[in-house]
Write a protein that holds these residues in place. Structure first.
Motif, short mmCIF file in Angstrom:
data_model
loop_
_atom_site.label_atom_id
_atom_site.label_comp_id
_atom_site.label_asym_id
_atom_site.label_seq_id
_atom_site.Cartn_x
_atom_site.Cartn_y
_atom_site.Cartn_z
N VAL B 4 0.87 -1.17 0.00
CA VAL B 4 0.00 0.00 0.00
C VAL B 4 0.91 1.22 0.00
O VAL B 4 1.71 1.40 0.93
CB VAL B 4 -0.93 0.01 1.23
CG1 VAL B 4 -1.80 1.26 1.19
CG2 VAL B 4 -1.80 -1.24 1.26
N CYS B 23 -3.45 7.17 -2.56
CA CYS B 23 -3.12 5.85 -2.04
C CYS B 23 -3.33 4.82 -3.14
O CYS B 23 -4.37 4.82 -3.80
CB CYS B 23 -4.01 5.54 -0.84
SG CYS B 23 -3.79 3.88 -0.15
N GLN B 25 -2.87 0.54 -3.98
CA GLN B 25 -2.55 -0.82 -3.51
C GLN B 25 -2.43 -1.75 -4.71
O GLN B 25 -3.07 -1.55 -5.73
CB GLN B 25 -3.61 -1.31 -2.50
CG GLN B 25 -5.04 -1.18 -2.97
CD GLN B 25 -5.63 -2.38 -3.64
OE1 GLN B 25 -5.00 -3.45 -3.75
NE2 GLN B 25 -6.86 -2.25 -4.13
N MET B 32 -10.93 -0.23 0.59
CA MET B 32 -9.87 0.73 0.91
C MET B 32 -10.41 1.73 1.93
O MET B 32 -11.60 2.03 1.94
CB MET B 32 -9.35 1.43 -0.34
CG MET B 32 -8.68 0.46 -1.32
SD MET B 32 -7.85 1.26 -2.70
CE MET B 32 -6.36 1.90 -1.90
N SER B 93 -5.95 -1.15 2.99
CA SER B 93 -6.78 -1.91 2.07
C SER B 93 -6.99 -3.31 2.62
O SER B 93 -6.20 -3.79 3.46
CB SER B 93 -6.15 -1.97 0.68
OG SER B 93 -5.00 -2.81 0.67
N GLY B 106 -0.53 1.63 4.59
CA GLY B 106 0.58 2.35 4.00
C GLY B 106 1.45 2.98 5.08
O GLY B 106 1.18 2.82 6.28
#
Lengths: 119, 114
Positions: B4, B23, B25, B32, B93, B106
């Motif tokens: 992520v 963001c 993924q 998400m 996610s 992330g």
């Protein structure tokens, strides 16, 4: 509404010792999941361990184990043989399935416990 | 491993600006999430998305909007940034289908609004 409470904002432990982080939650649901996440300083949050409420057996992952007391709504994390790399913020999180097409896992987090492992 | 990626680790913006946090993924996850993390408050859910173009408000959506035009990308938008939106923002996610799927996070974006 579900809530998650972590009553220990900060804790300290000596290297190689054992420490227990507390977490309590409040819910009227019977089907739910509990998680412990670890966030090292300036690093990514990662999953440490998870527990499914319908399972009576406590989850374990190497040096990490939980004490899940469903009736008391308690979910504590025990770290054995603490290592310097265990220094991190630890978050307890609760999830009950919410369905939007499939199961969408919304998490409710506690406020976190900052654990410092001392050499 | 799930990756992520948040576009910025640190971001400084001015009051009133429109701010975009991105963001991405790489694991084809349906769900998400955007959180903000503040000391003593833990993580609070701002918005989440369970499919492309689908979004749901979290616990603190005021002052924010989101966009999900592609499955792998979820954007958080501060329509008119204010100083009380200075915070750490985390994207996550997860897979759907099985309800105990963990969320993957992330590295976070530390946003300062001056």
């Amino acid at each position: 509404a579900q809530t998650v409470t972590q009553s220990q904002p900060e804790m300290s432990v000596q290297e190689a010792e054992t420490v227990t982080l507390s977490c309590t939650y409040d819910t009227s649901e019977s089907n739910y999941y509990l998680f412990w996440y670890k966030q090292p300083p300036s690093r990514q949050m990662i999953l440490v361990i998870r527990q499914e409420a319908y399972k009576q057996q406590n989850a374990t992952e190497n040096r990490f184990s939980v004490n899940f007391q469903k009736a008391a709504k308690s979910f504590s994390l025990k770290i054995s043989d603490s290592q310097l790399g265990d220094t991190a913020m630890y978050f307890c999180a609760f999830m009950t399935p919410t369905y939007y097409g499939g199961a969408t896992n919304k998490l409710i987090f506690g406020t976190g416990t900052l654990l410092a492992v001392q050499p | 491993d799930v990756k992520v990626t948040q576009s910025s680790r640190y971001l400084v913006k001015r009051t009133g600006e429109k701010v975009f946090l991105e963001c991405v993924q790489d694991m084809d996850h349906e769900n998400m999430f955007w959180y903000r993390q503040d000391p003593g408050l833990g993580l609070r859910l701002i918005y989440f998305s369970y499919d492309v173009k689908m979004k749901e408000k979290g616990d603190i959506p005021e002052g924010y909007s989101v966009s999900r035009e592609k499955k792998e990308r979820f954007s958080l938008i501060l329509e008119s940034a204010s100083t009380n939106q200075t915070s750490m923002y985390l994207c996550a996610s997860s897979l759907t289908g099985r309800s105990n799927q963990p969320q993957h996070f992330g590295d976070g974006t530390r946003l300062s609004i001056l």
